[in-house]
Write a protein that holds these residues in place. Structure first.
Motif, short mmCIF file in Angstrom:
data_model
loop_
_atom_site.label_atom_id
_atom_site.label_comp_id
_atom_site.label_asym_id
_atom_site.label_seq_id
_atom_site.Cartn_x
_atom_site.Cartn_y
_atom_site.Cartn_z
N GLY A 15 -31.62 -19.67 -21.07
CA GLY A 15 -30.62 -20.27 -20.21
C GLY A 15 -29.30 -20.53 -20.91
N GLY A 16 -29.38 -20.96 -22.16
CA GLY A 16 -28.16 -21.23 -22.92
C GLY A 16 -27.33 -19.98 -23.17
N ILE A 21 -22.68 -16.35 -21.71
CA ILE A 21 -22.20 -15.07 -21.18
C ILE A 21 -21.40 -15.29 -19.90
N MET A 22 -21.91 -16.14 -19.01
CA MET A 22 -21.19 -16.41 -17.75
C MET A 22 -19.84 -17.08 -18.02
N MET A 23 -19.79 -17.98 -18.97
CA MET A 23 -18.52 -18.63 -19.30
C MET A 23 -17.53 -17.63 -19.90
N ALA A 24 -18.02 -16.72 -20.74
CA ALA A 24 -17.14 -15.71 -21.32
C ALA A 24 -16.57 -14.80 -20.23
N VAL A 25 -17.42 -14.39 -19.29
CA VAL A 25 -16.95 -13.55 -18.18
C VAL A 25 -15.93 -14.31 -17.35
N ALA A 31 -11.84 -16.61 -12.12
CA ALA A 31 -12.75 -16.83 -11.00
C ALA A 31 -12.41 -15.97 -9.79
N ASP A 32 -11.15 -15.63 -9.61
CA ASP A 32 -10.77 -14.86 -8.42
C ASP A 32 -11.13 -13.38 -8.53
N LYS A 33 -11.31 -12.84 -9.72
CA LYS A 33 -11.62 -11.42 -9.88
C LYS A 33 -13.12 -11.13 -9.96
#
Length: 72
Positions: A15-16, A21-25, A31-33
């Motif tokens: 999970g960590g 990875i999600m934060m890097a993306v 957020a809009d793209k």
């Protein structure tokens, strides 16, 4: 099958790691793209699967045509 491939690629991510990875993306693309990127990725995967299925069906038809006796 696609989910299995994704899970194989991701391996033992916890999970960590997924959160990082999600934060890097999110930081890289904003957020809009992200919905547009996900939509494009989904279309690409669907086109790849369609092309794969089309090739598979063509090969099956070719094999069936070869198995039929030809009239001389």
């Amino acid at each position: 099958m696609c989910l299995g491939t994704v899970l194989l690629f991701l391996g033992d991510l916890g999970g960590g790691e997924m959160m990082v990875i999600m934060m890097a993306v999110l930081l890289l693309f904003g957020a809009d793209k992200i919905p547009g990127i996900a939509r494009g990725l989904g279309r690409g995967i669907r086109e790849f699967k369609d092309a794969t299925n089309e090739i598979k069906h063509e090969l099956e038809r070719s094999i069936e045509d070869d198995d039929k006796p030809k009239k001389v």
